[in-house]
Scaffold this motif. Structure first.
Motif, short mmCIF file in Angstrom:
data_model
loop_
_atom_site.label_atom_id
_atom_site.label_comp_id
_atom_site.label_asym_id
_atom_site.label_seq_id
_atom_site.Cartn_x
_atom_site.Cartn_y
_atom_site.Cartn_z
N VAL A 1 54.01 -13.30 16.39
CA VAL A 1 55.11 -13.59 17.31
C VAL A 1 56.42 -13.40 16.55
CG1 VAL A 1 53.78 -15.16 18.77
CG2 VAL A 1 54.98 -16.07 16.79
N LYS A 2 57.56 -13.52 17.24
CA LYS A 2 58.83 -13.16 16.64
C LYS A 2 59.51 -14.26 15.84
CE LYS A 2 59.72 -9.48 19.83
NZ LYS A 2 60.67 -8.59 20.36
N SER A 3 59.17 -15.52 16.09
CA SER A 3 59.88 -16.60 15.38
C SER A 3 58.92 -17.74 15.06
CB SER A 3 61.03 -17.13 16.24
OG SER A 3 60.52 -17.81 17.38
N LYS A 4 59.35 -18.59 14.14
CA LYS A 4 58.55 -19.76 13.78
C LYS A 4 58.39 -20.69 14.98
CE LYS A 4 57.89 -23.38 10.46
NZ LYS A 4 57.52 -23.41 9.10
N ARG A 5 59.45 -20.84 15.75
CA ARG A 5 59.39 -21.70 16.95
C ARG A 5 58.36 -21.16 17.94
NH1 ARG A 5 64.30 -23.44 21.03
NH2 ARG A 5 62.92 -24.37 22.53
N ALA A 6 58.37 -19.84 18.15
CA ALA A 6 57.38 -19.23 19.04
C ALA A 6 55.97 -19.42 18.47
CB ALA A 6 57.68 -17.74 19.23
N THR B 1 36.09 -26.18 18.10
CA THR B 1 36.84 -27.07 17.23
C THR B 1 37.65 -26.22 16.26
OG1 THR B 1 35.08 -28.71 17.36
CG2 THR B 1 36.66 -28.96 15.56
N ILE B 2 38.93 -26.52 16.12
CA ILE B 2 39.82 -25.79 15.23
C ILE B 2 39.80 -26.45 13.86
CG2 ILE B 2 42.20 -25.03 14.84
CD1 ILE B 2 40.84 -23.82 17.32
N ASN B 3 39.68 -25.64 12.81
CA ASN B 3 39.76 -26.14 11.44
C ASN B 3 41.23 -26.39 11.12
OD1 ASN B 3 39.91 -26.49 8.65
ND2 ASN B 3 38.21 -25.10 8.26
N GLN B 4 41.63 -27.66 11.09
CA GLN B 4 43.04 -28.01 10.90
C GLN B 4 43.56 -27.59 9.53
OE1 GLN B 4 44.88 -29.14 13.43
NE2 GLN B 4 43.06 -29.07 14.71
N LYS B 5 42.69 -27.47 8.54
CA LYS B 5 43.11 -27.08 7.19
C LYS B 5 43.43 -25.59 7.09
CE LYS B 5 40.45 -30.72 4.99
NZ LYS B 5 39.30 -31.05 4.15
N LYS B 6 42.83 -24.78 7.94
CA LYS B 6 43.02 -23.34 7.86
C LYS B 6 44.13 -22.82 8.77
CE LYS B 6 39.28 -20.70 7.17
NZ LYS B 6 37.98 -20.08 7.52
N ARG B 7 44.52 -23.60 9.77
CA ARG B 7 45.53 -23.12 10.72
C ARG B 7 46.92 -23.35 10.16
NH1 ARG B 7 46.59 -26.53 15.98
NH2 ARG B 7 48.28 -27.67 15.06
N LYS B 8 47.83 -22.39 10.41
CA LYS B 8 49.21 -22.56 9.97
C LYS B 8 50.11 -21.55 10.67
CE LYS B 8 48.81 -19.69 5.81
NZ LYS B 8 49.02 -19.64 4.39
N VAL B 9 51.39 -21.89 10.72
CA VAL B 9 52.42 -21.00 11.24
C VAL B 9 53.23 -20.54 10.04
CG1 VAL B 9 54.47 -20.84 12.70
CG2 VAL B 9 52.52 -22.21 13.45
N CYS B 10 53.36 -19.22 9.86
CA CYS B 10 54.12 -18.68 8.74
C CYS B 10 54.58 -17.27 9.06
CB CYS B 10 53.29 -18.70 7.46
SG CYS B 10 51.82 -17.68 7.53
N GLY B 11 55.43 -16.75 8.24
CA GLY B 11 55.88 -15.37 8.41
C GLY B 11 54.78 -14.39 8.07
N ALA B 12 54.85 -13.20 8.64
CA ALA B 12 53.80 -12.20 8.43
C ALA B 12 53.63 -11.82 6.97
CB ALA B 12 54.10 -10.95 9.26
N THR B 13 54.73 -11.82 6.20
CA THR B 13 54.63 -11.41 4.79
C THR B 13 54.16 -12.54 3.88
OG1 THR B 13 56.97 -11.88 4.43
CG2 THR B 13 56.37 -9.61 5.01
N SER B 14 54.04 -13.75 4.40
CA SER B 14 53.54 -14.85 3.57
C SER B 14 52.12 -15.26 3.95
CB SER B 14 54.48 -16.06 3.66
OG SER B 14 54.56 -16.52 4.99
N ALA B 15 51.51 -14.53 4.86
CA ALA B 15 50.15 -14.85 5.30
C ALA B 15 49.15 -13.94 4.61
CB ALA B 15 50.03 -14.67 6.82
N THR B 16 47.99 -14.49 4.35
CA THR B 16 46.86 -13.70 3.85
C THR B 16 45.76 -13.81 4.89
OG1 THR B 16 47.43 -14.13 1.55
CG2 THR B 16 45.18 -13.43 1.99
N PHE B 17 45.24 -12.66 5.31
CA PHE B 17 44.18 -12.62 6.32
C PHE B 17 43.03 -11.79 5.78
CE2 PHE B 17 42.39 -10.67 10.29
CZ PHE B 17 41.83 -11.84 10.78
N LEU B 18 41.88 -12.43 5.60
CA LEU B 18 40.69 -11.77 5.08
C LEU B 18 40.96 -11.09 3.74
CD1 LEU B 18 39.40 -10.18 8.41
CD2 LEU B 18 38.67 -12.34 7.36
N GLY B 19 41.80 -11.73 2.93
CA GLY B 19 42.09 -11.23 1.59
C GLY B 19 43.21 -10.21 1.53
#
Length: 135
Positions: free
Chosen positions: A84-89, A108-126
């Motif tokens: 999405v375009k913003s942290k608020r979104a 059930t959502i794993n609360q430890k794995k979920r997060k909101v962050c910018g695309a360049t600070s996220a790691t997905f499947l390594g």
């Protein structure tokens, strides 16, 4: 994933009763842990060949919902990223999709794995997206 939900969902798409019975037997087969049998009423045995197929079939409903809402996303089995375009979104989408997954799909959502962050600070499947010199 609750067995009754996945069963009802599969019965909508699969008309062959023998195939449905085989899937049901697989889900209800239980787990053997150090000579102790544990009955299973939800989830699919990890490492089995049917588990990734069932999760992809069941999470097709998530894909359709994300498409309906116009979101861009990547999903691999039960791991996914929504762009999405913003942290608020992101926070708003996180809340609404958590509600959809838990209430509509019964997951059930794993609360430890979920997060909101910018695309360049996220790691997905390594993997991660990087911005190097504006590229």
């Amino acid at each position: 994933m609750h067995h009754q939900r996945i069963r009802a969902y599969l019965e909508y798409f699969i008309k062959d009763k023998i195939v449905l019975k085989l899937i049901w037997s697989f889900l209800r087969s239980g787990i053997l842990d150090k000579d102790i049998y544990i009955e299973t009423t939800k989830g699919a045995p990890q490492g089995g060949p049917l588990s990734p197929i069932l999760v992809n079939v069941y999470l097709n409903m998530l894909d359709r919902e994300l498409e309906r809402r116009g979101h861009r996303f990547i999903r691999y089995a039960d791991d996914f990223v929504i762009y999405v375009k913003s942290k608020r979104a992101g926070e708003r989408v996180m809340e609404s999709m958590t509600e959809f997954l838990e209430k509509d799909l019964g997951l059930t959502i794993n609360q430890k794995k979920r997060k909101v962050c910018g695309a360049t600070s996220a790691t997905f499947l390594g993997f991660n997206i990087q911005n190097l010199m504006g590229k």
